[in-house]
Design a protein around this motif. Structure first.
Motif, PDB file in Angstrom:
ATOM      1  N   LYS A  13      30.613  41.465  46.376  1.00 25.85           N
ATOM      2  CA  LYS A  13      31.200  40.712  46.568  1.00 25.85           C
ATOM      3  C   LYS A  13      32.017  40.075  44.916  1.00 25.85           C
ATOM      4  O   LYS A  13      32.464  39.789  44.875  1.00 25.85           O
ATOM      5  CB  LYS A  13      31.671  38.947  47.616  1.00 25.85           C
ATOM      6  CG  LYS A  13      32.588  38.513  47.823  1.00 25.85           C
ATOM      7  CD  LYS A  13      31.487  37.028  48.709  1.00 25.85           C
ATOM      8  CE  LYS A  13      33.022  36.022  48.750  1.00 25.85           C
ATOM      9  NZ  LYS A  13      32.519  35.197  49.141  1.00 25.85           N
ATOM     10  N   GLN A  14      31.130  39.910  44.489  1.00 26.05           N
ATOM     11  CA  GLN A  14      31.712  39.810  42.922  1.00 26.05           C
ATOM     12  C   GLN A  14      32.533  40.719  42.191  1.00 26.05           C
ATOM     13  O   GLN A  14      33.693  40.195  41.779  1.00 26.05           O
ATOM     14  CB  GLN A  14      30.172  39.032  42.107  1.00 26.05           C
ATOM     15  CG  GLN A  14      30.756  38.055  40.708  1.00 26.05           C
ATOM     16  CD  GLN A  14      29.256  37.709  40.336  1.00 26.05           C
ATOM     17  OE1 GLN A  14      28.334  38.319  40.028  1.00 26.05           O
ATOM     18  NE2 GLN A  14      29.505  37.481  38.859  1.00 26.05           N
ATOM     19  N   ASN A  15      31.829  41.494  42.380  1.00 26.97           N
ATOM     20  CA  ASN A  15      33.007  42.341  42.321  1.00 26.97           C
ATOM     21  C   ASN A  15      34.457  42.362  42.432  1.00 26.97           C
ATOM     22  O   ASN A  15      35.305  42.777  41.663  1.00 26.97           O
ATOM     23  CB  ASN A  15      32.382  43.972  42.196  1.00 26.97           C
ATOM     24  CG  ASN A  15      31.765  44.114  41.706  1.00 26.97           C
ATOM     25  OD1 ASN A  15      30.491  43.584  42.197  1.00 26.97           O
ATOM     26  ND2 ASN A  15      31.028  45.180  40.395  1.00 26.97           N
ATOM     27  N   TYR A  16      34.617  42.202  43.961  1.00 27.82           N
ATOM     28  CA  TYR A  16      35.748  42.087  43.758  1.00 27.82           C
ATOM     29  C   TYR A  16      36.819  41.717  43.605  1.00 27.82           C
ATOM     30  O   TYR A  16      37.514  41.693  43.360  1.00 27.82           O
ATOM     31  CB  TYR A  16      35.863  42.138  45.779  1.00 27.82           C
ATOM     32  CG  TYR A  16      35.419  43.908  46.157  1.00 27.82           C
ATOM     33  CD1 TYR A  16      36.333  44.918  46.064  1.00 27.82           C
ATOM     34  CD2 TYR A  16      34.478  43.963  46.975  1.00 27.82           C
ATOM     35  CE1 TYR A  16      36.067  46.054  46.530  1.00 27.82           C
ATOM     36  CE2 TYR A  16      34.281  45.084  47.616  1.00 27.82           C
ATOM     37  CZ  TYR A  16      34.666  46.401  47.154  1.00 27.82           C
ATOM     38  OH  TYR A  16      34.816  47.371  47.435  1.00 27.82           O
ATOM     39  N   VAL A  17      35.560  39.609  43.875  1.00 23.76           N
ATOM     40  CA  VAL A  17      36.640  38.886  43.111  1.00 23.76           C
ATOM     41  C   VAL A  17      37.268  38.544  41.862  1.00 23.76           C
ATOM     42  O   VAL A  17      38.081  39.154  41.320  1.00 23.76           O
ATOM     43  CB  VAL A  17      35.656  38.045  42.922  1.00 23.76           C
ATOM     44  CG1 VAL A  17      35.929  36.183  42.669  1.00 23.76           C
ATOM     45  CG2 VAL A  17      35.420  36.861  44.963  1.00 23.76           C
ATOM     46  N   LEU A  18      35.668  39.295  40.708  1.00 28.85           N
ATOM     47  CA  LEU A  18      36.376  39.547  39.558  1.00 28.85           C
ATOM     48  C   LEU A  18      37.718  40.212  39.820  1.00 28.85           C
ATOM     49  O   LEU A  18      38.978  40.333  38.499  1.00 28.85           O
ATOM     50  CB  LEU A  18      35.125  40.243  38.581  1.00 28.85           C
ATOM     51  CG  LEU A  18      34.416  39.613  38.267  1.00 28.85           C
ATOM     52  CD1 LEU A  18      33.383  40.225  37.835  1.00 28.85           C
ATOM     53  CD2 LEU A  18      34.501  38.664  36.807  1.00 28.85           C
ATOM     54  N   LEU A  20      39.856  41.341  41.866  1.00 27.43           N
ATOM     55  CA  LEU A  20      41.030  39.769  41.884  1.00 27.43           C
ATOM     56  C   LEU A  20      41.966  39.401  40.718  1.00 27.43           C
ATOM     57  O   LEU A  20      42.825  38.737  40.604  1.00 27.43           O
ATOM     58  CB  LEU A  20      40.690  39.370  43.503  1.00 27.43           C
ATOM     59  CG  LEU A  20      40.641  40.167  44.489  1.00 27.43           C
ATOM     60  CD1 LEU A  20      40.250  39.589  45.547  1.00 27.43           C
ATOM     61  CD2 LEU A  20      42.208  41.233  44.824  1.00 27.43           C
ATOM     62  N   ALA A  21      40.735  38.741  40.013  1.00 32.01           N
ATOM     63  CA  ALA A  21      41.451  37.802  38.980  1.00 32.01           C
ATOM     64  C   ALA A  21      41.981  38.313  37.918  1.00 32.01           C
ATOM     65  O   ALA A  21      42.927  38.073  37.575  1.00 32.01           O
ATOM     66  CB  ALA A  21      39.775  36.819  38.944  1.00 32.01           C
ATOM     67  N   SER A  71      35.000  44.607  35.542  1.00 28.38           N
ATOM     68  CA  SER A  71      34.237  44.368  37.179  1.00 28.38           C
ATOM     69  C   SER A  71      33.705  45.812  37.980  1.00 28.38           C
ATOM     70  O   SER A  71      33.004  45.669  39.464  1.00 28.38           O
ATOM     71  CB  SER A  71      35.917  43.883  38.398  1.00 28.38           C
ATOM     72  OG  SER A  71      36.387  44.642  38.471  1.00 28.38           O
TER      73      SER A  71
END
Length: 80
Positions: A13-18, A20-21, A71
């Motif tokens: 999930k952290q990879n996807y958030v990064l 998108l950021a 990411s």
């Protein structure tokens, strides 16, 4: 026979958030680059060569690409 195949995502999930950021930062860079047109096409507008469009916007875009690349390469935490 039981089939214990668990579907898992390639990234956490952290990879996807990064990711998108990073895409949001790239979009911000393109928004900073926009504009500078003249109402009269026969008159040259010096705003095209402003600091925001020449230096700041490309720098923000490259930072966004860096965030996206980070990411992708970030190794997700392995579950025990």
């Amino acid at each position: 026979m039981e089939n214990n195949t668990e579907k898992s995502f390639l990234f956490s999930k952290q990879n996807y958030v990064l990711l998108l950021a990073g895409v949001a930062v790239i979009a911000l860079g393109f928004l900073l680059m926009a504009g500078g047109n003249s109402e009269d096409p026969n008159v040259f507008n010096e705003a095209v060569f402003s600091f925001r469009r020449i230096k700041l916007a490309p720098t923000v875009i490259f930072i966004g690409f860096g965030i996206c690349i980070y990411s992708i390469f970030k190794n997700p935490a392995k579950k025990a």
